[in-house]
Design a protein around this motif. Sequence first.
Motif, mmCIF file in Angstrom:
data_model
loop_
_atom_site.group_PDB
_atom_site.id
_atom_site.type_symbol
_atom_site.label_atom_id
_atom_site.label_comp_id
_atom_site.label_asym_id
_atom_site.label_seq_id
_atom_site.Cartn_x
_atom_site.Cartn_y
_atom_site.Cartn_z
ATOM 1 N N ALA A 1 0.229 15.370 10.078
ATOM 2 C CA ALA A 1 0.274 16.801 9.748
ATOM 3 C C ALA A 1 1.632 17.175 9.175
ATOM 4 N N SER A 2 2.708 16.652 9.746
ATOM 5 C CA SER A 2 4.052 16.931 9.233
ATOM 6 C C SER A 2 4.214 16.404 7.811
ATOM 7 N N ALA A 3 3.731 15.206 7.560
ATOM 8 C CA ALA A 3 3.817 14.630 6.218
ATOM 9 C C ALA A 3 3.004 15.457 5.230
ATOM 10 N N GLN A 4 1.825 15.874 5.622
ATOM 11 C CA GLN A 4 0.993 16.687 4.737
ATOM 12 C C GLN A 4 1.709 17.975 4.349
ATOM 13 N N ARG A 5 2.372 18.608 5.314
ATOM 14 C CA ARG A 5 3.101 19.849 5.011
ATOM 15 C C ARG A 5 4.248 19.587 4.034
ATOM 16 N N ARG A 6 4.974 18.487 4.223
ATOM 17 C CA ARG A 6 6.099 18.179 3.339
ATOM 18 C C ARG A 6 5.619 17.852 1.926
ATOM 19 N N TYR A 7 4.569 17.077 1.801
ATOM 20 C CA TYR A 7 4.079 16.660 0.492
ATOM 21 C C TYR A 7 3.299 17.757 -0.227
ATOM 22 N N ALA A 8 2.482 18.503 0.508
ATOM 23 C CA ALA A 8 1.533 19.416 -0.138
ATOM 24 C C ALA A 8 1.857 20.894 0.042
ATOM 25 N N GLY A 9 2.757 21.212 0.976
ATOM 26 C CA GLY A 9 3.025 22.615 1.275
ATOM 27 C C GLY A 9 2.131 23.091 2.404
ATOM 28 N N GLU A 10 2.558 24.164 3.045
ATOM 29 C CA GLU A 10 1.873 24.667 4.249
ATOM 30 C C GLU A 10 0.402 24.980 4.023
ATOM 31 N N GLU A 11 0.108 25.743 2.969
ATOM 32 C CA GLU A 11 -1.266 26.211 2.753
ATOM 33 C C GLU A 11 -2.230 25.057 2.466
ATOM 34 N N GLN A 12 -1.858 24.200 1.531
ATOM 35 C CA GLN A 12 -2.735 23.082 1.181
ATOM 36 C C GLN A 12 -2.850 22.099 2.346
ATOM 37 N N ALA A 13 -1.751 21.875 3.078
ATOM 38 C CA ALA A 13 -1.810 20.971 4.230
ATOM 39 C C ALA A 13 -2.741 21.519 5.297
ATOM 40 N N PHE B 1 0.842 -1.188 0.000
ATOM 41 C CA PHE B 1 0.000 0.000 0.000
ATOM 42 C C PHE B 1 0.880 1.241 0.000
ATOM 43 N N PRO B 2 0.721 2.146 -0.982
ATOM 44 C CA PRO B 2 1.504 3.385 -0.991
ATOM 45 C C PRO B 2 0.958 4.368 0.045
ATOM 46 N N MET B 3 1.872 4.987 0.786
ATOM 47 C CA MET B 3 1.439 5.884 1.858
ATOM 48 C C MET B 3 2.385 7.075 2.003
ATOM 49 N N LEU B 4 1.821 8.202 2.411
ATOM 50 C CA LEU B 4 2.643 9.323 2.856
ATOM 51 C C LEU B 4 3.331 8.889 4.139
ATOM 52 N N PHE B 5 4.494 9.457 4.416
ATOM 53 C CA PHE B 5 5.205 9.097 5.637
ATOM 54 C C PHE B 5 5.937 10.307 6.196
ATOM 55 N N HIS B 6 6.347 10.177 7.436
ATOM 56 C CA HIS B 6 7.196 11.177 8.084
ATOM 57 C C HIS B 6 8.314 10.441 8.808
ATOM 58 N N TRP B 7 9.549 10.854 8.593
ATOM 59 C CA TRP B 7 10.711 10.279 9.272
ATOM 60 C C TRP B 7 11.009 11.139 10.496
ATOM 61 N N THR B 8 10.989 10.532 11.681
ATOM 62 C CA THR B 8 11.251 11.264 12.915
ATOM 63 C C THR B 8 12.732 11.305 13.271
ATOM 64 N N GLY B 9 13.537 10.563 12.557
ATOM 65 C CA GLY B 9 14.936 10.381 12.924
ATOM 66 C C GLY B 9 15.155 9.024 13.562
ATOM 67 N N GLU B 10 14.063 8.407 13.979
ATOM 68 C CA GLU B 10 14.109 7.061 14.561
ATOM 69 C C GLU B 10 13.044 6.141 13.993
ATOM 70 N N GLU B 11 11.921 6.719 13.573
ATOM 71 C CA GLU B 11 10.796 5.924 13.084
ATOM 72 C C GLU B 11 10.276 6.486 11.768
ATOM 73 N N VAL B 12 9.828 5.587 10.905
ATOM 74 C CA VAL B 12 9.033 5.969 9.748
ATOM 75 C C VAL B 12 7.589 5.881 10.226
#
Length: 164
Positions: A105-117, A41-52
């Motif tokens: 929320a962090s992933a949304q900002r990275r993928y879509a930009g601040e305004e769209q997220a 399953f394809p998914m947005l993700f956020h890397w915390t430095g320790e966890e995906v």
Amino acid sequence: MDVLAQGDLRLLDDEVARRLLASTELARLAYVAADGTPRVFPMLFHWTGEEVVMSTFAGARKIAALRARPDVAVTIDSAGPPPEVLLLRGRMEVTDVEGVVPEYASAQRRYAGEEQAAAGIAEIDGPGLRMARLALRPSWVGVLDFHTRYPGGTTAGEFQKRGR
């Protein structure tokens, strides 16, 4: 130059791994569904430095499947050429969250930009929102860059002879 073996967690510090973990490429989560068949399953993700960290909404079928069989594989890759691939394995930890998962929320900002997220999060965030936080702390890491690292641990010359 010492080349780390595939599987070594220190590969998370490799330039290719760092680039892919900061990218807007999708993570592809491989797991075993409740019926015993494999899923990717394809998914947005956020890397915390320790966890995906990935997220899904309460009620998604993958939540029960991941709790029952938490061993997963994840790939984050670019098409190239040459392709770059980060391979991860480990156990997925599933946590129920009331409201928006912070890493979502962090992933949304990275993928879509601040305004769209912000607009997208505002659309879903309301009373009664329940999500699941899906966190993978890698126990195995692989990197393929097709310059110095090839599938199966082969060299460039060996890779050129594949299929012959």
